[in-house]
Scaffold this motif. Structure first.
Motif, mmCIF file in Angstrom:
data_model
loop_
_atom_site.group_PDB
_atom_site.id
_atom_site.type_symbol
_atom_site.label_atom_id
_atom_site.label_comp_id
_atom_site.label_asym_id
_atom_site.label_seq_id
_atom_site.Cartn_x
_atom_site.Cartn_y
_atom_site.Cartn_z
ATOM 1 N N PRO A 1 -28.489 75.563 25.509
ATOM 2 C CA PRO A 1 -28.456 74.634 24.370
ATOM 3 C C PRO A 1 -28.202 73.204 24.828
ATOM 4 O O PRO A 1 -27.416 72.480 24.228
ATOM 5 N N TRP A 2 -28.864 72.786 25.899
ATOM 6 C CA TRP A 2 -28.490 71.582 26.636
ATOM 7 C C TRP A 2 -29.444 70.429 26.374
ATOM 8 O O TRP A 2 -30.526 70.593 25.828
ATOM 9 N N THR A 3 -29.013 69.232 26.800
ATOM 10 C CA THR A 3 -29.848 68.042 26.800
ATOM 11 C C THR A 3 -30.165 67.675 28.243
ATOM 12 O O THR A 3 -29.717 68.340 29.187
ATOM 13 N N HIS A 4 -30.917 66.598 28.423
ATOM 14 C CA HIS A 4 -31.294 66.165 29.770
ATOM 15 C C HIS A 4 -30.072 65.740 30.590
ATOM 16 O O HIS A 4 -30.088 65.840 31.803
ATOM 17 N N THR B 1 -24.946 69.433 29.977
ATOM 18 C CA THR B 1 -25.021 70.895 30.039
ATOM 19 C C THR B 1 -23.688 71.531 29.672
ATOM 20 O O THR B 1 -23.395 72.651 30.080
ATOM 21 N N SER B 2 -22.882 70.818 28.884
ATOM 22 C CA SER B 2 -21.624 71.385 28.410
ATOM 23 C C SER B 2 -21.894 72.242 27.181
ATOM 24 O O SER B 2 -23.039 72.411 26.750
ATOM 25 N N SER B 3 -20.830 72.763 26.583
ATOM 26 C CA SER B 3 -20.985 73.558 25.351
ATOM 27 C C SER B 3 -20.994 72.688 24.105
ATOM 28 O O SER B 3 -21.407 73.139 23.041
ATOM 29 N N GLU B 4 -20.551 71.429 24.208
ATOM 30 C CA GLU B 4 -20.528 70.512 23.076
ATOM 31 C C GLU B 4 -21.733 69.586 23.196
ATOM 32 O O GLU B 4 -21.798 68.726 24.069
ATOM 33 N N ASP C 1 -20.542 72.405 18.546
ATOM 34 C CA ASP C 1 -19.907 73.082 19.673
ATOM 35 C C ASP C 1 -20.415 74.520 19.673
ATOM 36 O O ASP C 1 -20.133 75.287 18.745
ATOM 37 N N PHE C 2 -21.166 74.876 20.701
ATOM 38 C CA PHE C 2 -21.777 76.197 20.759
ATOM 39 C C PHE C 2 -20.894 77.251 21.419
ATOM 40 O O PHE C 2 -21.342 78.373 21.645
ATOM 41 N N THR D 1 -28.763 79.541 19.492
ATOM 42 C CA THR D 1 -27.786 78.639 18.902
ATOM 43 C C THR D 1 -27.484 79.016 17.455
ATOM 44 O O THR D 1 -28.301 79.608 16.755
ATOM 45 N N GLU D 2 -26.294 78.648 17.024
ATOM 46 C CA GLU D 2 -25.868 78.692 15.628
ATOM 47 C C GLU D 2 -25.084 77.419 15.363
ATOM 48 O O GLU D 2 -24.649 76.747 16.305
ATOM 49 N N ILE D 3 -24.889 77.088 14.124
ATOM 50 C CA ILE D 3 -24.144 75.863 13.825
ATOM 51 C C ILE D 3 -22.718 75.937 14.364
ATOM 52 O O ILE D 3 -22.140 74.938 14.787
#
Length: 597
Positions: free
Chosen positions: A303-306, A309-312, A317-318, A360-362
């Motif tokens: 569930p990451w961005t460029h 790579t954290s959980s938030e 917050d995943f 992912t979920e909210i």
């Protein structure tokens, strides 16, 4: 978290070797002194500078401890390597030559693996196309593919936030430093150039709406007293070449690896994120090699961005297990190289293909293992866009029922001087953060149309590509369509995935088709997602004509990157909802037979 330093002692050696045309390429090798040669080798080729030490580099640290030599090379025209920087033009032959040089060292086993993220990810694919002796595996992470399709450009539109920050923050800034070091720029001029770059990237919306966009380097460096032999084009050498070719042609084809995937015959580990700039490129490479290469291909999507790579991620917050560190992404890389470079099979690569994605979920999510992506049991599903019948643009519906005859259309006006602002998404490297953000403020604008399902009677898991097919009329000679899929809950409206298309390229990026004065069909690729919507929540689709600075706002002209401020014009848009003029959202889901209540 990865260790900061290798536990093994190591030596550092700097070398140069020749590219096929004689250009010197600079390479730095870290070799463990606690392991007897010959050693397997891992290579990263980078335009961002070789590290002084392997400290903090997760794959490198683990590999050195495991008895690998780890090499970093400055790509041509960057760092200490010679030659002129021409993005991706020489990466296939240069990369192949470097692999063969490393495999021929007396301390090498002759087997080389490549790894790295972003540009260091993509150059691996180019090298693999040449089938160099010694290349045993590649691990492109967050890696582009066809840059004209889904990374710096996307279906005719410029991905402005990524292109601007990369072109100026990374490329122009490094070029200024190289010219300064060579004595071609004095201290004051170099400082002024860096200040101009900082000003341009501090306000990306203003920069993305500078016109004509093709002349942006001249605008950015207008107040810098460059010497006669250094021009703005010198500092951003690719800009004019890219913006003078909006259509996919032989230039773009010359560094597009996708048509040649059948030439790649090495195993691959492909890693990306749902909110990642290069998600589409990474998935295209995985799917292309899965279908056309004889070597095994593996996929991980978090569930990451460029850059995160954290959980938030974004405003969500995943959960602690969502991060790359918790997943063990660096340990997984090492297991991959142990299996395919060293020839010592390690889990999970000793038991078939690894395809693992984070659902992912909210308020959390979980990792799921699949046989492939999309999952084999996934099905395509359709929702029809239905007008609310009201003057407001934010009351439309998504229903399973086809619209009736004469259902009224929706209308909005795209004003290029007041574009819809970017709110999260798969972004990179700018002043707007990537990830899922609450879009309710955006959705209240009168140039954003929203279409919402009733509350879902049962949970829905989206698992695969999303697309919208729209029937649109515009009074402009060209315009854009932007679509965003949203999870609507009591807590917010969080964007899941999105896409864009420039209407003149509605039949493909390789040809322009004039826009008629009448309804046209426009398909928008919205990329992939893996997300669960619980019962009682709703899906929503946002439709607009801009998303800036993520994309360059369309000025309403036939040649948007050549348009001046005097040529800006608004576009009146009409979206239809009636038989033979339907507008349809298509999602990929896993549950069968669910219904809305």
């Amino acid at each position: 978290m990865p260790p900061d330093e290798p536990t093994a002692t190591y030596r550092t050696d700097d070398y140069t070797h020749d590219a096929p045309d004689g250009t010197d390429l600079a390479i730095r090798v870290f070799r463990p002194t606690t392991a007897e040669p010959p050693l397997p080798v891992l290579l990263q080729r980078t335009p961002y500078g070789r590290p002084e030490t392997p400290a903090g580099l997760g794959v490198a640290v683990r590999a050195i401890d495991a008895g690998y030599a780890v090499a970093y090379e400055d790509t041509r025209g960057r760092g200490d390597s010679g030659g002129a920087f021409e993005p991706w033009i020489h990466e296939a032959t240069d990369g192949a030559a470097t692999v063969e040089w490393l495999s021929d060292r007396p301390w090498s086993t002759g087997r080389v693996g490549m790894y790295g993220g972003s540009s260091p990810g993509q150059v691996q694919v180019f090298a693999a196309l040449e089938r160099p002796d010694g290349l045993a595996a590649i691990a492109p992470m967050f890696a582009p593919s066809d840059l004209h399709r889904a990374d710096f450009f996307q279906d005719g539109v410029m991905n402005a936030q990524a292109t601007l920050t990369w072109s100026f923050d990374a490329i122009a800034a490094d070029t200024v430093d190289r010219l300064h070091d060579a004595g071609r720029l004095d201290d004051d001029t170099a400082a002024a150039a860096h200040e101009a770059i900082e000003d341009a990237t501090d306000d990306l919306l203003a920069t993305a709406t500078t016109r004509p966009l093709i002349d942006l380097p001249a605008s950015v460096f207008a107040d810098v007293a460059l010497p006669a032999d250094v021009t703005p084009t010198t500092l951003v050498p690719h800009w004019e070449a890219w913006l003078s070719r909006p259509t996919y042609d032989e230039f773009w084809r010359s560094f597009d690896p996708e048509p040649d995937y059948d030439r790649i015959d090495v195993p691959g580990l492909h890693v990306t994120g749902w909110y990642e700039l290069c998600q589409s490129g990474t998935l295209a490479t995985y799917r292309g090699l899965r279908d056309r290469s004889s070597a095994p291909q593996h996929l991980i999507v978090g569930p990451w961005t460029h850059g995160n790579t954290s959980s938030e991620v974004g405003e969500l917050d995943f959960g602690p297990g969502a991060s790359a560190a918790a997943y063990g992404v660096w340990e997984t890389h090492l297991a991959f190289f142990e299996t395919y470079v060293r020839g010592r099979p390690r889990p999970p690569f000793d038991d078939g293909r690894l395809v693992e994605t984070f659902r992912t979920e909210i308020d959390g999510g979980r990792w799921e293992r699949h046989g492939d992506w999309p999952p084999e049991d996934a099905e395509r599903d359709r929702w029809f866009l239905r007008s609310s019948g009201a003057a407001a643009t934010n009351g439309g519906r998504l229903t399973r029922d086809r619209p009736p005859k004469f259902e009224s259309p929706d209308r909005w006006v795209h004003d290029p001087s007041d574009p819809v602002p970017t709110r999260g998404g798969p972004l990179c490297c700018g002043d707007v953060d990537a990830g899922p953000y609450d879009r309710r403020g955006i959705e209240r604008r009168d140039d954003v149309c929203t279409y919402t399902t009733p509350p879902l009677a049962a949970p829905v898991t989206l698992a695969g590509p999303v697309q919208v097919d729209l029937t649109l009329r515009t009074d402009a000679p060209d315009t854009d369509v932007v679509a965003t899929l949203v999870h609507l809950s009591d807590d917010g409206a969080y964007g899941l995935t999105s896409g864009v298309r420039r209407v003149r390229y509605r039949r493909g990026r390789d040809r322009e088709v004039p826009v008629p004065d009448g309804p046209i069909r426009v398909a928008v690729d919205m990329w992939d997602t893996h997300h669960r919507v619980p019962a009682g929540d709703r899906l929503r689709l946002d439709v607009a004509s801009s998303d800036a600075p993520r994309f360059d706002p369309h000025p309403g002209t036939v040649r948007p990157w050549e348009a001046t401020d005097d040529e800006l014009r608004s576009a009146e848009q009409t979206l239809f909802h009636e038989p033979d003029r339907e507008s349809v959202l298509m999602v990929t889901r896993r549950e069968a037979g669910y219904r809305s209540r």
